[in-house]
Scaffold this motif. Sequence first.
Motif, PDB file in Angstrom:
ATOM      1  N   UNK A 167      32.932  47.033  30.633  1.00 57.34           N
ATOM      2  CA  UNK A 167      33.525  46.050  31.547  1.00 57.34           C
ATOM      3  C   UNK A 167      34.564  46.769  32.390  1.00 57.34           C
ATOM      4  N   UNK A 168      34.408  46.698  33.694  1.00 55.93           N
ATOM      5  CA  UNK A 168      35.299  47.414  34.590  1.00 55.93           C
ATOM      6  C   UNK A 168      36.589  46.615  34.774  1.00 55.93           C
ATOM      7  N   UNK A 169      37.528  46.898  33.888  1.00 51.31           N
ATOM      8  CA  UNK A 169      38.842  46.265  33.990  1.00 51.31           C
ATOM      9  C   UNK A 169      39.889  47.248  33.498  1.00 51.31           C
ATOM     10  N   UNK A 170      40.982  47.357  34.198  1.00 51.82           N
ATOM     11  CA  UNK A 170      42.044  48.266  33.820  1.00 51.82           C
ATOM     12  C   UNK A 170      42.749  47.768  32.565  1.00 51.82           C
ATOM     13  N   UNK A 171      43.243  48.706  31.782  1.00 55.12           N
ATOM     14  CA  UNK A 171      44.033  48.332  30.606  1.00 55.12           C
ATOM     15  C   UNK A 171      45.330  47.642  31.000  1.00 55.12           C
ATOM     16  N   UNK A 172      45.704  47.735  32.291  1.00 50.51           N
ATOM     17  CA  UNK A 172      46.916  47.078  32.778  1.00 50.51           C
ATOM     18  C   UNK A 172      46.631  45.656  33.266  1.00 50.51           C
ATOM     19  N   UNK A 173      45.381  45.265  33.294  1.00 51.06           N
ATOM     20  CA  UNK A 173      45.028  43.941  33.810  1.00 51.06           C
ATOM     21  C   UNK A 173      45.476  42.840  32.867  1.00 51.06           C
ATOM     22  N   UNK A 174      45.587  41.609  33.394  1.00 53.04           N
ATOM     23  CA  UNK A 174      45.887  40.451  32.556  1.00 53.04           C
ATOM     24  C   UNK A 174      44.751  40.249  31.561  1.00 53.04           C
ATOM     25  N   UNK A 175      45.059  39.591  30.454  1.00 49.20           N
ATOM     26  CA  UNK A 175      44.104  39.525  29.350  1.00 49.20           C
ATOM     27  C   UNK A 175      42.772  38.906  29.757  1.00 49.20           C
ATOM     28  N   UNK A 176      42.788  37.847  30.574  1.00 52.93           N
ATOM     29  CA  UNK A 176      41.521  37.200  30.924  1.00 52.93           C
ATOM     30  C   UNK A 176      40.682  38.066  31.856  1.00 52.93           C
ATOM     31  N   UNK A 177      41.323  38.978  32.583  1.00 51.15           N
ATOM     32  CA  UNK A 177      40.572  39.914  33.412  1.00 51.15           C
ATOM     33  C   UNK A 177      39.909  40.994  32.556  1.00 51.15           C
TER      34      UNK A 177
END
Length: 232
Positions: free
Chosen positions: A21-31
């Motif tokens: 899943x392309x999401x940064x570790x800094x993203x909000x949890x639901x992202x």
Amino acid sequence: MIQWKKWFTGPGSCCLCDAPHRASSWSAVWERVCPSCRCRLHRIDSPCCPRCGRAGIGSLCEDCLTGPGGELERNVAVLQYTAYPRELIHLYKYRGREHLARPLAEMMAERVFSAGIRAEAVTCVPLHPQRLKERGFNQSERLAQEAARHLGLPFIPTLKKVRSTPPQSKSSRWERMAMLEEAFQSSDWKRIAGRVWLVIDDVYTTGATMVECARTLKRAGAQRIYSATLAR
């Protein structure tokens, strides 16, 4: 420059199922939750019971109208207790997926904050020592520790379960309340008195456990008690 961009944006994985899943570790949890998981999670938003958090009801539900529970100001929950949240909780509690405490607790902290609950300290529903020995950890304690960290509040384990109770899954609300009466004790009156508390547990079913925990804290001098659960 390209390498730095990859470090921030991917490749990554879903914080719940570990699928790519392309999401940064800094993203909000639901992202950080992949689309497949997100479509199987039914978030509780308005309308819901203003006291227990039951979804789909814009006023007090029948349980809250007819049952005791004045010591507990309000419960908020993140998810409806459908098949996938049930599976996640089972994996977390019994299948060694203890790392799920982090994203699940972050969801809970977000829900507490958005609901306008402003507590001064966080505690959890305790396990009886025998149950704790069997399971190896208290799932509610891990959630509470993580939620407290996100909320910037102290986690204080103020409650003890002093009487073992049988499994309650097939018991009615009134049977659960009878079984849980005097099952908890508060361990530190000096730190409890005068504070606003947030009690954490994984699932709110009939509310009997939360009501009894709130009652115990209230007897120890707590000012107000709120609760938060992952599922309702």
